[in-house]
Design an enzyme around this catalytic site. Structure first.
Site, PDB file in Angstrom:
ATOM      1  N   GLU A 271      11.522   1.186   5.886  1.00 23.04           N
ATOM      2  CA  GLU A 271      10.300   1.983   5.739  1.00 23.04           C
ATOM      3  C   GLU A 271       9.309   1.717   6.858  1.00 23.04           C
ATOM      4  O   GLU A 271       8.105   1.552   6.650  1.00 23.04           O
ATOM      5  CB  GLU A 271       9.684   1.746   4.349  1.00 23.04           C
ATOM      6  N   GLY A 272       9.854   1.699   8.056  1.00 21.76           N
ATOM      7  CA  GLY A 272       9.058   1.461   9.262  1.00 21.76           C
ATOM      8  C   GLY A 272       9.197   0.032   9.714  1.00 21.76           C
ATOM      9  O   GLY A 272       8.721  -0.888   9.045  1.00 21.76           O
TER      10      GLY A 272
END
Length: 390
Positions: free
Chosen positions: A370-371
């Site tokens: 998620e990043g």
């Protein structure tokens, strides 16, 4: 007045800033983690098994889709309460928090935010009850940090859609009854609800993992999967859809690693009091006290950061850059603390009888998914300079 002893894991008394309802949520999830997660999670990690028997209990407590409205069978809690849920679950294990994050923020949220009322009524109550499990298909095998370069595509075929492609590193993939799949169409990226029994859809579990072992990770494969128009999310197009989901999930991720870090600090502190070297416990040495104090300092910073982020979210003013800053800071904090705690435990720290090595291994995934840390650093850099360096 006599000095009041501080909570060593909450040196700035952040708990006093919580409402009675928020404290009650934290206490309930903390008990669940202590009584149901911690006794089994080491063995689950060793065996590479997700404890799916915990799902009905999590659902009964209102932990799935906790922030969504009660009219859909959800608990209707505020953002800070959701953050505290993530913190206490990850104090147990990142894999348990990941399950709840995916179900709540990456699957139930897009159905609520981007779906039709019929889709909300059909899916959300059963998902809140743990009867239907979801997964989120965005990342692809060729790379995750550039979702605009999406290869999975959906093409209209009469009143249906045909999806072809593959997704990778999908939490809950082989547990899931439905997959929220993002695919490129002639009208831009769109989301689809792909049910597990649709012909041509296959989930394949990833094995030989050294991280998130108590979590299900899968690849998803689509070979002319026919999806009815009724299963398309009608209210969003473009990257706004999946990125909006990720912002929801990343918010919870800023809280979760605080729990992992507290677990590591607690175990390192207690161990240091009983480990005797050169005729004194290592807790009596300056080097160990400096390490423990630094852990407490960094945990306190993260607690204050996430609480303010939660207040901004509840006020409706939270910005994605603020989420990036907190995710970057808090996951890095927890990973560094897990490694330092493992060092304090010495040789004992390499076994899963103690939690730091397990948390350290899990957090290697959390700092990536998620990043990545680099992506979030560049998001903050872009905010500062106005220049996109991606």
């Amino acid at each position: 007045m006599p000095a009041v002893a501080l909570n060593p894991y909450d040196l700035f008394d952040v708990r006093s800033l919580l409402s009675d309802e928020e404290r009650a949520v934290q206490d309930a999830v903390a008990r669940f983690t202590d009584e149901r997660v911690l006794p089994i999670i080491g063995e689950c990690f060793d065996k590479g098994v997700f404890p799916r028997e915990l799902i009905p209990e999590m659902a009964e407590m209102g932990l799935l889709g906790s922030s969504l409205p009660t009219e859909y069978g959800c608990a209707g809690m505020n953002a800070v309460s959701y953050g505290l849920i993530c913190q206490e679950l990850e104090r147990g294990d990142s894999g348990i928090r990941s399950f709840a994050s995916v179900q709540s923020s990456l699957c139930m949220y897009p159905i609520y935010a981007y779906g039709s009322e019929e889709q909300r009524r059909r899916w959300l109550p059963d998902m809140a009850a743990g009867k239907v499990i979801g997964c989120f298909g965005l990342t692809e095998p060729h790379g995750g940090s550039d979702p605009s370069n999406m290869k999975t595509h959906a093409k209209r075929d009469g009143s249906d859609w045909l999806i072809n492609g593959a997704k990778m590193w999908i939490t809950n993939g082989n547990l899931a009854d439905i997959a929220i799949v993002w695919a490129m169409t002639e009208e831009g990226i769109q989301g689809f609800l792909v049910e597990k029994d649709f012909p041509g859809f296959k989930a394949q579990e990833v094995h030989r993992k050294m991280s998130l072992r108590a979590s299900v990770t899968s690849g998803l494969f689509f070979d002319n999967v026919r999806v009815p128009e009724a299963n398309r999310l009608p209210n969003v197009r473009g990257l706004k859809g999946p990125l909006g989901c990720l912002t929801q999930a990343r918010f919870g991720i800023t809280w979760g690693p605080i729990g992992a870090a507290i677990a590591c600090l607690h175990e390192a502190t207690e161990y240091s009091k009983t480990r005797v070297l050169f005729n004194r416990p290592i807790a009596a040495t300056q080097s160990v006290q400096l390490k423990l104090a630094d852990m407490a300092r960094r945990i306190t910073q993260a607690q204050l950061l996430s609480l303010q982020l939660g207040r901004l979210k509840d006020a409706g003013t939270m910005q994605p850059t603020q989420v990036s800053l907190a995710k970057w800071n808090n996951v890095r904090m927890a990973l560094d603390i897990a490694r330092e705690a493992r060092d304090i435990l010495g040789g004992a720290g390499i076994t899963t009888e103690y939690c730091p090595i397990r948390h350290a291994l899990n957090l290697e995934s959390v700092i990536t998914y998620e990043g990545t840390e680099t992506v979030h650093q560049l998001v903050v850099g872009r905010e500062l300079t106005g220049i996109n360096a991606f």
